[in-house]
Design a protein around this motif. Structure first.
Motif, PDB file in Angstrom:
ATOM      1  N   ASP A 256       0.788  -1.035  -0.146  1.00  0.00           N
ATOM      2  CA  ASP A 256      -0.050  -0.024   0.138  1.00  0.00           C
ATOM      3  C   ASP A 256       0.914   1.210  -0.062  1.00  0.00           C
ATOM      4  O   ASP A 256       1.039   1.691   1.007  1.00  0.00           O
ATOM      5  CB  ASP A 256      -1.005  -0.057   1.461  1.00  0.00           C
ATOM      6  CG  ASP A 256      -1.767   1.342   1.406  1.00  0.00           C
ATOM      7  OD1 ASP A 256      -1.734   1.853   0.520  1.00  0.00           O
ATOM      8  OD2 ASP A 256      -2.458   1.429   2.405  1.00  0.00           O
ATOM      9  N   TRP A 260      -3.644   4.040   1.213  1.00  0.00           N
ATOM     10  CA  TRP A 260      -5.264   3.937   0.912  1.00  0.00           C
ATOM     11  C   TRP A 260      -5.958   3.291   2.077  1.00  0.00           C
ATOM     12  O   TRP A 260      -7.218   3.514   2.314  1.00  0.00           O
ATOM     13  CB  TRP A 260      -5.258   3.119  -0.318  1.00  0.00           C
ATOM     14  CG  TRP A 260      -4.996   3.566  -1.678  1.00  0.00           C
ATOM     15  CD1 TRP A 260      -4.821   4.961  -1.788  1.00  0.00           C
ATOM     16  CD2 TRP A 260      -4.546   3.104  -3.022  1.00  0.00           C
ATOM     17  NE1 TRP A 260      -4.093   5.130  -3.113  1.00  0.00           N
ATOM     18  CE2 TRP A 260      -4.201   4.193  -3.909  1.00  0.00           C
ATOM     19  CE3 TRP A 260      -4.231   1.792  -3.306  1.00  0.00           C
ATOM     20  CZ2 TRP A 260      -3.747   3.798  -5.158  1.00  0.00           C
ATOM     21  CZ3 TRP A 260      -3.884   1.469  -4.664  1.00  0.00           C
ATOM     22  CH2 TRP A 260      -3.656   2.557  -5.493  1.00  0.00           C
ATOM     23  N   SER A 261      -5.138   2.504   2.937  1.00  0.00           N
ATOM     24  CA  SER A 261      -6.019   1.667   3.982  1.00  0.00           C
ATOM     25  C   SER A 261      -5.513   2.158   5.255  1.00  0.00           C
ATOM     26  O   SER A 261      -5.889   1.696   6.105  1.00  0.00           O
ATOM     27  CB  SER A 261      -5.280   0.066   3.822  1.00  0.00           C
ATOM     28  OG  SER A 261      -5.654  -0.472   2.696  1.00  0.00           O
TER      29      SER A 261
END
Length: 262
Positions: A256, A260-261
């Protein structure tokens, strides 16, 4: 404000998790402008490498001339070189002083186990490296000695540093260190153990590429080596953590890069 320009010299990963694609994502995530020189085209995904097509050395020289003739490149990282001839083309540029703050990621074996480079190709570049960043398997291939413990990582890093690079980081993601992820940095007369928590995830594809790319960005920004390496380790740890629960591909998946997370 004009972004700092960084160059990656590496192979293409059609799955987007490693190689040129990963490097450019890291550059963008850390605020640098990424340029690239392609050394090979691979057919790969998270499950493995299906085919490799090295580019001719002259094609690599032509790309280098185009990028270096137009952009103010502040740092360069290399990944998969593929053949000694391609490594020779890159080494020519390094020897001529055209590759500033050179980070050599000695890509010899993909996460899937597929061999992507040869030792002779990497050794050609090591004398010009500001830092080399082998993982344990790559350090073992370069030194001819086993690298399976932190103590052996230290010995390998010191041996490699004696052979040319100003600094060496042996990354220990594959070493069982009681729940920690330990990397060994050697350079400037010092040996430093960089400790962090180990992220439990199958999404590790492109970890080495991302680590070396992040170092290049920080060196381009003017960070001293210990600061650059520490920042790169923190970045990769966040990227691993962010992708922990992703379901991209059937094998070791990508990182990532952009939070995004988060």
């Amino acid at each position: 404000m004009t972004p700092t320009t960084v160059l990656t010299i590496a192979g293409s990963d059609s799955g987007g998790g490693a190689g040129i694609q990963a490097d450019l994502k890291v550059f963008a995530a850390l605020g640098a402008y990424g340029t690239s020189v392609l050394t090979a085209v691979t057919a790969q995904n998270t499950r493995g490498v299906d085919a490799v097509l090295p580019l001719p050395p002259q094609a690599v020289r032509d790309q280098l001339d185009s990028v270096l003739g137009d952009f103010d490149v502040r740092a360069v990282k290399t990944g998969m070189l593929g053949t000694p001839a391609v490594a020779g083309a890159v080494a020519e540029a390094a020897e001529a002083g055209r590759l500033p703050r050179l980070v050599v990621d000695p890509v010899l074996v993909a996460t899937s186990g597929h061999r992507l480079g040869v030792v002779e190709a990497v050794q050609r570049l090591l004398p010009y490296a500001e830092v080399a960043t082998p993982n344990c398997a790559e350090a073992a291939a370069l030194t001819g000695c086993p690298v399976t413990t932190v103590e052996e990582m230290v010995a390998a890093a010191e041996a490699l540093a004696a052979g040319g690079p100003a600094h060496v980081v042996v990354t220990g993601g594959d070493v069982d260190a009681a729940g920690e992820s330990v990397d060994v940095l050697v350079g400037g007369g010092r040996t430093t153990l960089l400790r962090g928590y180990r992220v439990d995830t199958r999404h590790t594809h492109g970890t080495g590429c991302s680590f070396s790319a992040a170092i290049a960005v920080r060196l381009a920004a003017g960070d001293p080596m210990p600061v650059a390496v520490t920042a790169a380790k923190e970045y990769v740890t966040r990227a691993l953590s962010g992708a922990r629960d992703w379901k991209l591909g059937a094998g070791p998946g990508p990182l990532d890069h952009f939070g995004w997370s988060a």
